[in-house]
Scaffold this motif. Structure first.
Motif, PDB file in Angstrom:
ATOM      1  N   SER A 163      -1.315   3.862 -15.909  1.00 42.00           N
ATOM      2  CA  SER A 163      -0.252   4.593 -15.219  1.00 42.00           C
ATOM      3  C   SER A 163       0.427   3.706 -14.176  1.00 42.00           C
ATOM      4  CB  SER A 163      -0.842   5.846 -14.567  1.00 42.00           C
ATOM      5  OG  SER A 163       0.113   6.467 -13.758  1.00 42.00           O
ATOM      6  N   SER A 201      -5.023   6.287  -6.713  1.00 38.80           N
ATOM      7  CA  SER A 201      -4.636   7.313  -5.734  1.00 38.80           C
ATOM      8  C   SER A 201      -5.797   7.688  -4.808  1.00 38.80           C
ATOM      9  CB  SER A 201      -4.090   8.550  -6.444  1.00 38.80           C
ATOM     10  OG  SER A 201      -5.019   9.048  -7.374  1.00 38.80           O
ATOM     11  N   ILE A 221      -0.497   8.159  -9.331  1.00 39.66           N
ATOM     12  CA  ILE A 221       0.248   9.442  -9.304  1.00 39.66           C
ATOM     13  C   ILE A 221       1.486   9.315  -8.433  1.00 39.66           C
ATOM     14  CG2 ILE A 221      -1.677  10.942  -9.803  1.00 39.66           C
ATOM     15  CD1 ILE A 221      -1.878  11.522  -6.808  1.00 39.66           C
TER      16      ILE A 221
END
Length: 181
Positions: A28, A158, A181
């Motif tokens: 991510s 995160s 995130i």
């Protein structure tokens, strides 16, 4: 919480995740980095060859090289300093201290540090104002002092991010923080 207590807390949080889970979270972050306008236009990038508990950069580094980017990786030379070596592929890695893979490619001269446009900087923790908590040796803070024009992107999971971390005036502030995130 002081710096050492926060480092201990972050290490404990990391232990709650498997390597596979950290790998998924890393994907991510890498996807976000790939979209960064700073990285897209940069030709010379300071990166790091990740340790098992850091945002995984291994495959992405090879992608950047394939795109024609100059990728520079740090090597710790003594108790206080690090140098940069150019990474052109896995052949440029050798096992160093503590069984960590380190770059062995061409030395990137300090006279050329002004060419570095973007730095991807790992950390134990970052806060909302861009303050970075490293592993406690100050390598990145001392190095970044020598390249003041570099755009600094801190990367972390995160669960490593805090609203405020302890910092000192010599600690370098990141321009941007990217998490999963």
């Amino acid at each position: 919480m002081n710096k050492q207590e926060l480092r201990t807390e972050i290490r404990n949080r990391k232990r709650q995740f498997t390597q596979a889970q950290l790998g998924e979270l890393s994907l991510s972050i890498i996807m976000q980095l790939k979209k960064s306008p700073h990285l897209r236009k940069a030709q010379t990038i300071l990166l790091y060859y990740s340790l098992p508990d850091e945002v995984n950069t291994h495959e992405w580094i090879d992608e950047l090289v394939a795109e024609g980017k100059k990728v520079l990786l740090p090597v710790v030379t003594d108790g206080e300093n690090m140098i940069l070596r150019e990474y052109t592929g896995k052949k440029d890695l050798k096992e160093g201290n503590f069984h960590i893979l380190e770059p062995s490619g061409t030395l990137f001269s300090e006279k050329r540090y002004g060419e570095i446009e973007v730095g991807i900087i790992p950390g134990m923790s970052f806060d909302d104002k861009g303050h970075r908590l490293g592993r406690g040796k100050g390598y990145y803070d001392r190095f970044l002092e020598r390249v003041p024009s570099i755009y600094k992107i801190g990367v972390c999971y995160s669960f490593q991010k805090e609203s405020l971390i302890p910092y000192e005036k010599h600690d370098k502030v990141m321009d941007e923080i990217i998490t999963d995130i």
